[in-house]
Motif scaffolding. Structure first.
Motif, PDB file in Angstrom:
ATOM      1  N   HIS A  44       0.839  -1.204   0.000  1.00  0.00           N
ATOM      2  CA  HIS A  44       0.000   0.000   0.000  1.00  0.00           C
ATOM      3  C   HIS A  44       0.872   1.251   0.000  1.00  0.00           C
ATOM      4  O   HIS A  44       0.653   2.200  -0.741  1.00  0.00           O
ATOM      5  N   ARG A  45       1.895   1.248   0.832  1.00  0.00           N
ATOM      6  CA  ARG A  45       2.789   2.414   0.922  1.00  0.00           C
ATOM      7  C   ARG A  45       3.569   2.626  -0.374  1.00  0.00           C
ATOM      8  O   ARG A  45       3.783   3.768  -0.788  1.00  0.00           O
ATOM      9  N   LEU A  46       3.999   1.540  -1.017  1.00  0.00           N
ATOM     10  CA  LEU A  46       4.702   1.674  -2.298  1.00  0.00           C
ATOM     11  C   LEU A  46       3.791   2.258  -3.369  1.00  0.00           C
ATOM     12  O   LEU A  46       4.205   3.116  -4.153  1.00  0.00           O
ATOM     13  N   ALA A  47       2.543   1.802  -3.408  1.00  0.00           N
ATOM     14  CA  ALA A  47       1.592   2.343  -4.387  1.00  0.00           C
ATOM     15  C   ALA A  47       1.331   3.824  -4.109  1.00  0.00           C
ATOM     16  O   ALA A  47       1.256   4.637  -5.040  1.00  0.00           O
ATOM     17  N   ASN A  48       1.219   4.174  -2.845  1.00  0.00           N
ATOM     18  CA  ASN A  48       1.023   5.572  -2.471  1.00  0.00           C
ATOM     19  C   ASN A  48       2.233   6.407  -2.908  1.00  0.00           C
ATOM     20  O   ASN A  48       2.079   7.503  -3.468  1.00  0.00           O
ATOM     21  N   GLN A  49       3.434   5.891  -2.685  1.00  0.00           N
ATOM     22  CA  GLN A  49       4.648   6.603  -3.089  1.00  0.00           C
ATOM     23  C   GLN A  49       4.715   6.741  -4.601  1.00  0.00           C
ATOM     24  O   GLN A  49       5.129   7.774  -5.119  1.00  0.00           O
ATOM     25  N   TRP A  50       4.284   5.699  -5.322  1.00  0.00           N
ATOM     26  CA  TRP A  50       4.261   5.779  -6.776  1.00  0.00           C
ATOM     27  C   TRP A  50       3.382   6.948  -7.212  1.00  0.00           C
ATOM     28  O   TRP A  50       3.769   7.733  -8.091  1.00  0.00           O
ATOM     29  N   ASP A  57      -1.486  14.508 -12.494  1.00  0.00           N
ATOM     30  CA  ASP A  57      -2.585  15.375 -12.079  1.00  0.00           C
ATOM     31  C   ASP A  57      -2.997  15.006 -10.658  1.00  0.00           C
ATOM     32  O   ASP A  57      -2.344  14.197 -10.013  1.00  0.00           O
ATOM     33  N   ARG A  58      -4.093  15.574 -10.200  1.00  0.00           N
ATOM     34  CA  ARG A  58      -4.493  15.327  -8.811  1.00  0.00           C
ATOM     35  C   ARG A  58      -4.970  13.893  -8.622  1.00  0.00           C
ATOM     36  O   ARG A  58      -5.496  13.260  -9.533  1.00  0.00           O
ATOM     37  N   TRP A  59      -4.755  13.400  -7.419  1.00  0.00           N
ATOM     38  CA  TRP A  59      -5.170  12.058  -7.044  1.00  0.00           C
ATOM     39  C   TRP A  59      -5.449  12.052  -5.549  1.00  0.00           C
ATOM     40  O   TRP A  59      -5.063  12.965  -4.832  1.00  0.00           O
ATOM     41  N   ARG A  60      -6.163  11.049  -5.097  1.00  0.00           N
ATOM     42  CA  ARG A  60      -6.403  10.878  -3.665  1.00  0.00           C
ATOM     43  C   ARG A  60      -6.539   9.391  -3.375  1.00  0.00           C
ATOM     44  O   ARG A  60      -6.739   8.575  -4.271  1.00  0.00           O
ATOM     45  N   PHE A  77      -7.353   4.195  -5.062  1.00  0.00           N
ATOM     46  CA  PHE A  77      -6.618   5.342  -5.580  1.00  0.00           C
ATOM     47  C   PHE A  77      -7.482   5.963  -6.668  1.00  0.00           C
ATOM     48  O   PHE A  77      -7.804   5.301  -7.660  1.00  0.00           O
ATOM     49  N   GLU A  78      -7.883   7.214  -6.479  1.00  0.00           N
ATOM     50  CA  GLU A  78      -8.750   7.905  -7.429  1.00  0.00           C
ATOM     51  C   GLU A  78      -7.946   9.003  -8.129  1.00  0.00           C
ATOM     52  O   GLU A  78      -7.176   9.711  -7.485  1.00  0.00           O
ATOM     53  N   LEU A  88      -0.714   3.340 -13.138  1.00  0.00           N
ATOM     54  CA  LEU A  88      -0.626   2.692 -11.819  1.00  0.00           C
ATOM     55  C   LEU A  88      -1.120   1.256 -11.906  1.00  0.00           C
ATOM     56  O   LEU A  88      -0.492   0.343 -11.357  1.00  0.00           O
ATOM     57  N   HIS A  89      -2.234   1.032 -12.583  1.00  0.00           N
ATOM     58  CA  HIS A  89      -2.768  -0.325 -12.733  1.00  0.00           C
ATOM     59  C   HIS A  89      -1.727  -1.243 -13.372  1.00  0.00           C
ATOM     60  O   HIS A  89      -1.497  -2.360 -12.891  1.00  0.00           O
ATOM     61  N   ASP A  90      -1.086  -0.776 -14.439  1.00  0.00           N
ATOM     62  CA  ASP A  90      -0.060  -1.584 -15.107  1.00  0.00           C
ATOM     63  C   ASP A  90       1.146  -1.828 -14.198  1.00  0.00           C
ATOM     64  O   ASP A  90       1.720  -2.919 -14.191  1.00  0.00           O
ATOM     65  N   TRP A  91       1.518  -0.809 -13.419  1.00  0.00           N
ATOM     66  CA  TRP A  91       2.656  -0.942 -12.489  1.00  0.00           C
ATOM     67  C   TRP A  91       2.357  -1.999 -11.429  1.00  0.00           C
ATOM     68  O   TRP A  91       3.208  -2.826 -11.111  1.00  0.00           O
ATOM     69  N   LEU A  92       1.136  -1.969 -10.884  1.00  0.00           N
ATOM     70  CA  LEU A  92       0.741  -2.970  -9.888  1.00  0.00           C
ATOM     71  C   LEU A  92       0.670  -4.366 -10.506  1.00  0.00           C
ATOM     72  O   LEU A  92       1.134  -5.349  -9.908  1.00  0.00           O
ATOM     73  N   LYS A  93       0.098  -4.447 -11.699  1.00  0.00           N
ATOM     74  CA  LYS A  93      -0.043  -5.749 -12.380  1.00  0.00           C
ATOM     75  C   LYS A  93       1.320  -6.353 -12.678  1.00  0.00           C
ATOM     76  O   LYS A  93       1.506  -7.568 -12.541  1.00  0.00           O
ATOM     77  N   ALA A  94       2.293  -5.535 -13.065  1.00  0.00           N
ATOM     78  CA  ALA A  94       3.638  -6.038 -13.371  1.00  0.00           C
ATOM     79  C   ALA A  94       4.284  -6.662 -12.136  1.00  0.00           C
ATOM     80  O   ALA A  94       5.144  -7.532 -12.258  1.00  0.00           O
TER      81      ALA A  94
END
Length: 97
Positions: A44-50, A57-60, A77-78, A88-94
């Motif tokens: 979770h923290r790695l995805a947040n850091q990514w 653009d903006r995200w939350r 993650f919105e 992000l989806h591709d990064w997580l899937k990889a």
């Protein structure tokens, strides 16, 4: 309680936080994790850091508790820009996440 809410709503710092997070969500990426487990919290923290490092653009991030056989959390993650969500989806899937 209402008095405190009224005070908070007029606080400039609170207004700035609300303004930063007030955007139209075009895409989101969910992760279902047990945030009480160190490895899953790390993911979770790695995805947040990514998101902090790469979103253009903006995200939350929102965390919603799920219940089943175990207590799990859905981290959502919105994104204002759908392209950020796709990357992000591709990064997580990889990573198999």
């Amino acid at each position: 309680m209402l008095v405190m809410a009224a005070r908070l709503s007029t606080n400039p710092e609170i207004q700035a936080i609300i303004a930063r997070n007030a955007f139209t969500v075009t895409a989101s990426v969910p992760m279902v994790l047990d945030l009480n487990r160190r490895y899953e919290d790390y993911r979770h923290r790695l995805a947040n850091q990514w998101c902090e490092d790469h979103a253009t653009d903006r995200w939350r991030r929102r965390i919603c508790e799920l219940r089943g056989n175990a207590v799990l959390d859905r981290v959502i993650f919105e994104f204002e820009d759908a392209a950020d969500a796709a990357v992000l989806h591709d990064w997580l899937k990889a990573r198999g996440w």
